[in-house]
Structure formats: C-alpha cells, structure tokens
Design an enzyme around this catalytic site. Structure first.
Site, short mmCIF file in Angstrom:
data_model
loop_
_atom_site.label_atom_id
_atom_site.label_comp_id
_atom_site.label_asym_id
_atom_site.label_seq_id
_atom_site.Cartn_x
_atom_site.Cartn_y
_atom_site.Cartn_z
N ARG A 1 -5.27 41.71 -9.62
CA ARG A 1 -4.09 41.05 -10.19
C ARG A 1 -3.06 40.73 -9.12
NH1 ARG A 1 -2.88 37.46 -13.81
NH2 ARG A 1 -0.92 37.81 -14.93
N ASP B 1 1.69 23.68 -6.02
CA ASP B 1 0.53 24.45 -6.49
C ASP B 1 -0.57 24.34 -5.43
OD1 ASP B 1 -1.69 25.50 -7.74
OD2 ASP B 1 -1.51 24.30 -9.55
N SER C 1 -5.17 24.74 -15.72
CA SER C 1 -5.95 25.58 -14.82
C SER C 1 -7.41 25.65 -15.31
CB SER C 1 -5.30 26.96 -14.76
OG SER C 1 -5.85 27.75 -13.77
N HIS D 1 1.34 27.39 -8.83
CA HIS D 1 0.42 27.21 -9.96
C HIS D 1 1.06 27.63 -11.29
CE1 HIS D 1 -3.38 26.58 -11.86
NE2 HIS D 1 -3.56 27.84 -12.18
N ASP D 2 1.93 28.63 -11.21
CA ASP D 2 2.60 29.12 -12.42
C ASP D 2 3.41 28.04 -13.14
OD1 ASP D 2 1.76 31.67 -12.75
OD2 ASP D 2 3.55 32.65 -11.96
#
Lengths: 387, 193
Positions: free
Chosen positions: A223, A325, A153, A358-359
């Site tokens: 968040r 992602d 990332s 993305h995680d």
C-alpha cells in the site's frame, strides 16, 4: 436527503469460463443500484471499480456515518452522473474482498465438508473475465444495452474492454486516467508490491486463513508503494515537504538520529495508510487485481496494433487524463484517442491540468467534473432519460 | 469570427459530408454549424479548458491538445478538410502548422486577421499599433503572437510548397475579392499540399 445505498448480491450457478482456461462456478456478485431504470431500459450506466474499491460507488448506508461510496462526488442525485436520470450500477469484481466471490470464500472444489476457502487457489481473473461476469449480471437485471460504461484507472480498462467484448451493448464509454496496457515501470511497481506480500512469513503461500494469520507487513508495504505512485511529487511536497513529526521537533537535537523511528511526516502518513489498508484488504485479492492490471493488453492479439484492436468498438468515447498522473500518464490516454481517431470513432478527450497525480480522478476538479457532467447531459438527451 | 455570415462564407469552402478537423475550434460553433448544415463529421482541437467544456456541451467531438506540440496524433490525409480559423496567429510554429494542415487534410482552410487592412495601415501610419473590432488587443497584451497580411500568407504558402486553390478576404461577413489585402479585415486561403 442523502442517497441511501443498499448492497445486493446475485448468485450464478452457470460456469463462468475464464481467459486462462480455468472456470468459476457457484459464484456471487455484490452490486448496488441507484436511480430507476426507465421504461425502455435505455438509461443504465455501469461503473467499474479500480484496485481497492467496490460496488459501493455512491450514497451512504443507512445509519452509518462516513459510509459514502468511493465515487460519491461523481455519482448521485444532481451530480455529474445524475441518478435522477440514470440507473447506475456498481458491481464488485470477482476475486475482490468486498462481497463478490473471492479468495476468502469457500472453494466449491475443496473436499466436501472441509470448508476450505480458495486462498491462493482462486483462479487468475482478467479484465476480460470481469467484463464477462458484469455482462451476466446485466443479463440477470434485464439490461441489454448500457447508455454508458464508466471507469477510472483499472476501471477505465474494464470500460474500454466492454467496448471490445460487447460493442453492441455499449452506447458510450467514459475512460478516465487509464491506459491501453501497463508500461514496464507500472508492472515493476506491481511486482514489488506482490513480492512484499508473498515474502511475508504470514502469507503461507496464500493459504494464511488456515493458519489464522494475515500478511499485514506485506500488505502495508504494498500500500505504501501504491500510495507514492498515486500522488505527484509536487502534491507530496506541498502536503508533507520535509516536515518532521511533533515528537521529533521537541527533541533537543532537531532530529532524533534514529534509523528506525518515524522522523518525517511523510513516513508517518505512509505508515498510517499502510496500517489502515492491512486491516481491511485481502492479500490474495491484491495479488489477483495487480495481475489483472498487468495482463490487460487488448492490442496484444493484433501484434500490438491498438488501432486494429479498437476497430471492434463502435460506441462514442470520452477520455480524461490528468497532467501530473505519472502512473497512467496522459500520453497513454492519447494512444487510445489516436487509435479511435484511426477508426473514425466519435471521441472527445480532456487533459486536465490538475496537480494531484493519479488520485485526481477521485477528486473534485471543476473542469473534470464539468466535462463529465456535460457529457452525461448529452447522453441523457440521446437516451431520453427523464430529468 | 463566429458570426453567422463569416461561418457561412467559410462553410461554403467545405464540401458536404466532409470529415473535418478544426484546429483551434474554440467553443465548437463552426463544427456544430458544419454538422447541422452540411452533414459533416469530425473533431475539434482545443487547448483551453473552457472551450473543451463548451464543445462537450454542444456535443461536438473535441481533443484537448497543444497545437504547438504538433499533429502527430493525426495520420496523413486522414481528413477531407482541416480548418485553421483564427488559430495561426496564436502558434509559435505557424509555418510547421501550415505544412501539417496540408499533410493531415486533403484541403486546408486558413483564416486569420489581415494586418494590412486599411484601418490597421492608417493606425500604423499615425505611429500606433491598431486596436480594432477585429484586433481588439493592445500591443502589450495581445494573444496574437504572429501578425501577418493577406499577401504574407500567399508568400508563405508558396515558400512551403502549398498550392493556393482560392484566396479572398472577408469583411463584415462579406467576401472581398477586389484588393483583399487592403479592404478585408480577415484573410482566407484554401490550400492543398
């Protein structure tokens, strides 16, 4: 026997000139190292962190349960990046809130004795500035050349930037779930998060420390937005779907018909993540780091031509992306691959068909781990790192 | 197709020091062989995870892509040689890929199973699809979605405007120049745009 991590700090007196024209002085960098530097100092691997991570990459702190580093599944003894062979360095970036000099630290330019912290006066730092600071840390550690620089990332952006700013100091770059710059949509998400923080009445223009407040509402929302974008639609549906909270299920009507209560499990999850984050993360740091993401664009100085921009990079590359992602989509990694191909650079690219969005770059996927492990195996042979 | 004789026969078509793109490179054996014996450089393209991993293990550059999505990542004439070894028969857009091979490389080398090899003809004459060492699949589970012959590829090359610099058959690792359409299990073409 788990790997025991020991945080260290190094102070720098010399001025660090920043891309903006401003500079930082009297700053410290927090870092950790794992494994041993070999005799010819050729087995060093630098790990760059993303938005909410730190220098605590691997291992645990002695006597602290659940204190694993953020990439402990990737880095450690016998792991894909094997600390029995490599000397791995994790460093916390400037502007962060985990130890290195950041907005919560005293501003050396404040009136003597005022003890005023930087707050909103902390200068805007860029990916390039972070890389410069990391390079100074390596100088101080006596490491001229990195066997590899590795990041996911925003960390991948730093790894890429290393190959452009210090091409002669990097042999391999491993760039995971990253991009050559942010898309408009990505900047937009960052801006929503920043607005949530800046418009929180507890933010006080970034000088909330003096008011004894924390803009937790803004941080929570920032968040929550982030979390949504790090997951895929499929994973969110699989994990939460339309499931309701226990209390709702027990109500006589099936729903509670409330606009403000938490009804669905996804709401409860996001609120929990937001609350947790607001307890430990600094609001100014969030603004700084998302801005660093926005500004990163190595092709900009070349009229948008990424191939020209990457002509400076001379090392070998491994790129990895994940099919689901959408925040750092595979096509962005392919742009980097294409630019490297145009420059006839050695590059391998794995596009992992993982469901986690993305995680995925932080999770265990045997294909992903296998490719990274094999790549580092071949690096260890080429640098003569002891097995 | 990775036996040493076959690799040698195909490698002879690749000039020393060439920059090579190997489409459907499998486990990277051919590229590794070309790097070691002929001083070549280049990249493999693969879709299968296990093959991508095998290439990284060998230290061969590999790009994970679906060839049916095209070769947009590669510029015109950016390679000396583009290999398609046992790849064409798996592609939906075989004709496009043939043209793309000639666009991206100065020379394209295509090898694929020759359906007109005599044991295959015999099998079809008996009324059954062939199952051989070269074509080991049953008709209902074969990954080969294009079945063609040595003569068919010659005709397709002409149709797509490609020049055939050389063509021959391969059987048991030996070059077959006499009646390859009948006597060779593998058909090989060297093409230019």
């Amino acid at each position: 026997m788990p790997l025991i991590a020991t945080p260290q700090s190094m102070h720098f007196d010399a001025l660090l000139p920043l891309q903006s024209g401003a500079s930082l002085r009297d700053y410290s960098l927090s870092f950790e190292t794992y494994g041993a530097l070999n005799a010819d100092r050729s087995n060093a691997v630098l790990v760059c962190h993303a938005l909410n991570a730190s220098h605590h990459v691997a291992g645990v702190y002695a006597g602290q349960d659940k204190s694993e580093g953020w990439w402990d599944n990737m880095i450690g003894p016998g792991k894909p990046v094997d600390t029995d062979r490599f000397f791995v360095i994790g460093v916390n970036n400037l502007g962060s809130c985990f130890g290195s000099t950041g907005p919560m630290h005293p501003n050396p330019d404040a009136p003597a004795g005022s003890g005023r912290v930087y707050g909103a006066d902390f200068p805007v730092v860029t990916v390039e500035d972070w890389v410069d600071a990391q390079a100074r840390l390596l100088d101080a550690l006596g490491i001229q050349t990195l066997a590899a620089v590795l990041g996911g990332s925003l960390g991948g952006m730093q790894a890429l930037s290393w190959t452009l700013q210090y091409p002669e100091r990097v042999r391999h770059a491993v760039v995971v779930a990253s991009a050559p710059n942010l898309t408009a949509e990505n900047i937009a998400f960052n801006e929503v998060a920043r607005r949530a923080i800046v418009t929180d009445p507890d933010f006080h223009g970034g000088h909330f420390y003096e008011f004894g407040t924390v803009p937790k509402r803004g941080l929570r929302i920032a968040r929550m937005i982030g979390h949504i974008t790090y997951l895929s639609d499929d994973v969110m549906n699989e994990k939460f779907g339309r499931k309701l909270r226990e209390a709702v299920l027990q109500s006589a009507t099936g729903y509670r018909y409330s606009t403000q209560d938490v009804e669905f499990q996804i709401e409860s999850y996001l609120r929990y993540q937001g609350d947790k984050f607001a307890e430990y993360f600094d609001a100014n740091t969030y603004l700084l780091i998302t801005r660093a993401l926005d500004y990163f664009d190595p092709a900009r100085a070349f009229g948008g031509d990424l191939s020209q921009s990457l002509a400076r990079a001379t090392c070998k590359f491994l790129l990895v992306s994940f099919t689901t992602d959408w925040r750092f989509a595979p096509k962005r990694s392919r742009e980097i691959v294409k630019a490297l191909l145009d420059n006839k650079r050695d590059v391998s690219y794995a596009e992992i068909d993982a469901p986690h969005g993305h995680d995925a770059f932080l999770l265990d996927d045997p294909r992903y781990m296998g490719v990274v492990r094999s790549y580092f195996d071949s690096i260890s042979k080429s640098v003569g790192a002891a097995a | 197709m990775t036996d040493i004789n076959t690799m040698e026969a195909l490698a002879r078509l690749v000039p020393r020091g060439s920059r090579v793109l190997d489409l459907g490179c499998g486990d990277g054996a051919m590229l590794a062989y070309l790097q070691q014996t002929r001083g070549c450089t280049g990249y493999g393209v693969e879709i299968a995870d296990a093959n991508v991993l095998a290439c990284v293990q060998r230290g061969v550059n590999v790009i994970q892509l679906n060839l049916d999505e095209g070769l947009a990542m590669f510029d015109d004439a950016s390679f000396d040689v583009v290999l398609q070894i046992d790849t064409l028969q798996h592609l939906r857009n075989a004709e496009v890929m043939l043209r793309e091979t000639a666009r991206v490389g100065r020379v394209g080398i295509v090898a694929f199973p020759n359906f007109a090899h005599w044991p295959n003809r015999l099998s079809v004459l008996r009324g059954r699809m062939p199952v051989t060492r070269r074509l080991p699949y049953q008709w209902y589970d074969t990954p080969n979605i294009r079945v063609g012959t040595h003569a068919d590829l010659a005709a397709l090359s002409e149709r797509t405007g490609l020049q055939v610099q050389d063509s021959f058959g391969l059987q048991n690792g030996k070059v077959v120049r006499f009646a390859p359409n009948l006597l060779a299990g593998t058909s090989v073409f060297q093409l230019t745009g």
